[in-house]
Design a protein around this motif. Sequence first.
Motif, PDB file in Angstrom:
ATOM      1  N   ASN A   2      41.566  46.122  33.852  1.00  0.00           N
ATOM      2  CA  ASN A   2      40.848  45.813  35.070  1.00  0.00           C
ATOM      3  C   ASN A   2      41.160  46.832  36.162  1.00  0.00           C
ATOM      4  N   LYS A   3      42.458  47.194  36.240  1.00  0.00           N
ATOM      5  CA  LYS A   3      42.873  48.147  37.271  1.00  0.00           C
ATOM      6  C   LYS A   3      42.343  49.538  36.979  1.00  0.00           C
ATOM      7  N   ASN A   6      39.017  49.520  38.275  1.00  0.00           N
ATOM      8  CA  ASN A   6      39.013  49.600  39.743  1.00  0.00           C
ATOM      9  C   ASN A   6      39.273  51.014  40.233  1.00  0.00           C
ATOM     10  N   ILE A   7      40.225  51.683  39.573  1.00  0.00           N
ATOM     11  CA  ILE A   7      40.544  53.058  39.967  1.00  0.00           C
ATOM     12  C   ILE A   7      39.354  53.967  39.688  1.00  0.00           C
ATOM     13  N   ILE A 232      51.287  53.669  41.849  1.00  0.00           N
ATOM     14  CA  ILE A 232      52.021  53.342  40.622  1.00  0.00           C
ATOM     15  C   ILE A 232      53.076  52.254  40.839  1.00  0.00           C
ATOM     16  N   SER A 234      51.562  49.612  41.695  1.00  0.00           N
ATOM     17  CA  SER A 234      50.539  48.592  41.485  1.00  0.00           C
ATOM     18  C   SER A 234      49.987  48.606  40.063  1.00  0.00           C
ATOM     19  N   CYS A 235      50.167  49.734  39.377  1.00  0.00           N
ATOM     20  CA  CYS A 235      49.688  49.804  37.995  1.00  0.00           C
ATOM     21  C   CYS A 235      50.516  50.856  37.265  1.00  0.00           C
ATOM     22  N   THR A 236      50.357  50.912  35.952  1.00  0.00           N
ATOM     23  CA  THR A 236      51.142  51.886  35.195  1.00  0.00           C
ATOM     24  C   THR A 236      50.526  53.276  35.349  1.00  0.00           C
ATOM     25  N   GLU A 239      47.447  53.687  33.284  1.00  0.00           N
ATOM     26  CA  GLU A 239      46.231  53.076  33.829  1.00  0.00           C
ATOM     27  C   GLU A 239      45.622  53.976  34.899  1.00  0.00           C
TER      28      GLU A 239
END
Lengths: 413, 298
Positions: A2-3, A6-7, A232, A234-236, A239
């Motif tokens: 999902n992220k 979004n990115i 990062i 907020s996400c890996t 991702e």
Amino acid sequence: MNKTFNIAKWEYLEKVKTKTFIISLFLTPAIIIAFTLVPTMLSGHHEDFTKAIGLIDTSGVYYNALEQNMGKNRLNNVQPEYVLLNFAGKNKDFSAIRKSADGSINSGQIAGCLIIQRYVNDSCAIEYRCRETDNIKDLSNLREAFNNTRLELKLMKEGANPSLIKFISNNADIKTVKVERNGTGPHQDFLAMFFTSLIFIILLMMMVISSDGMLVRSLLEEKSNRLIEIIISSCTPNELLAGKVLGLSALGLTQVLVWTLVGGVLASTSAVPPEVFNNILPIFLFFALGFTFYSAIFVGIGSIVSTEQEAQQITSYLSLAMILPIAFALPAIENPDSAFVHILSYIPFTIPTIMILRFNIGPVPLWELLVSVFIMAASIYISIIAAGKLFRVGILSYGKRPSLKEVISWLKE
Amino acid sequence: MLQVTNLTKTFKDTVAVDNISFNVEPGKIFGLLGPNGAGKTTTIRMILNIIRPSAGTILFEGKSFTKEFFNYVGYLPEERGLYKKSKVLDTILYFASLKNMDKKSAVDESIKWLKKLEIENYKGKKIEELSKGNQQKVQFIASVVHNPKLLIFDEPFSGFDPIIQQIIKEILLSFVNSGKIIILSTHQMDTAEKLCSDIFLINKGKEVCSGSLSQIKKQSGSNNIRIEFEGDSSVLNSSPFIAHADCYSGYAEIQLKDNILPQDFLRSIIDKVAVTQFSIIEPTLNKIFIDAIKRSSI
């Protein structure tokens, strides 16, 4: 996932609105058109007005027959391409006639003047005086017409059958046809082939340079203002990397789509040779492989550098590596079976461009296609793994550019 | 609760963080203090899972790192910056979306925060059109908009004017009341002193001292006095009771030797200078900090 989406969405929407993108969207097709259409127009299109050519024939025997033969050249199959003006005046001195003919040439009244001076029997001296001596087309038309005339006159004098004369003076023309696996391909001429390949190579290049350039710049922006740390947390990193590549590839795809539409419109008006769209599948395959490969490499580089200047330095070298095969394009078309071309088909940096070229030139053996695809796939795999590693470490290293030794140690981590 | 146990990070041949352990409890502000290069940021990055520890464990609510953790944490890094060409509200919503916030509540919360920090009318403007202070407000909102359980602020007050600093302080204290876990990393000791109830002092990657602020003050502060006087201050310097004295015009801050009682010291000087005020003081965090760093460097 999902992220990542979004990115990708953010990268796409924020970049698609920028002026740089909009400019490149329209500037690139303009450059391609300039690259491909102008030479095609210059070489392929005839002037559409009748040219006057003077004739000074001291023997007096050639005018009628020559006029007839020159009259075979037609513009658009209607209008005669040339009219012959007889300058021969019996009372005038030869040099005076030539002088007046030269005057007409200089004033542009006639395109040139053919001088036939008969010496003895059938041997004659012949010259063509004109302002531009490099007009190959006029010269070859004149040469053909004169030689035919000379042959006809001689044969007539010897009492040959008129049908025989006609047969002899009819030259056979050789048409080149490209043979493809599934039967005979359409008539293909050299220029069309060259520019077809060039269109795709330039498209690939432009897409890599603009999308991947944007990728590097967006990475650098986030790195320099430390936004990367918020992202990062907020996400890996993977991702983030996937989101960026996805978003900016979509951006590149938007560009290519617009350009293809422009190309389609141009093709329907036959400004672009329809041959461009032959072999579209394998070309698209190598296009996609090439784009992915170069994207991964650009990400790796974007992770290492920390200023725009450094990035520009390195990316311009890379872009050069990609442009380089264009320099090979001409020799490759002339001699697609040379060892040189075959070697370039196995180097990941040149595979995409060379293979796009080769598909336009002629059939590529299946095993060679598979080997190239395999090499490309392996290179992409390795470069993505390497880029991912450089990315994870590199995005958090600020300041001086890491040494080669450090980069290697990152890769080993 | 956030539990950090035996955390170590080695880069090649330098030890950036050396075997540190601490717990951060909800409802308190935890001060991670130390001079520049002490290892604060590295510690924070390990907590945020930006870099992996070489050794040790980090547990959040009893669990080690899961992807869910990303959505619970809010981080305000020391160095600030945003996408210059992007719009204020869009930027905040992007960061909210990275925390898996749904669109509607993200918009509601963003507007709420923009109002609170008095920049609501800038929401459609590009970041580059905002003043530096307002840009920092946007970044602050981006770090708290998703109502995180764990908040990490790295030098949150740098770059803000005193009025906004006050607003941010109030916001931080309101977070304390709502039971969030808050880590404040700073070298502004006066701020830390006012806000933090637990501190962890780090220098050269190692723990220097830690615990509740009042306890630490008590430990290091029973023998400090402040004296206002008229007369020759050289008397103080020659006194055998004094371990250390900072003399200013008209007053002095004095640390007595360990076994000396303040009243003994007062008796010893009362004839020599005219004392106008005499008080036993707690040492400031700044002093504890400097002393501790000095001690650990020796």
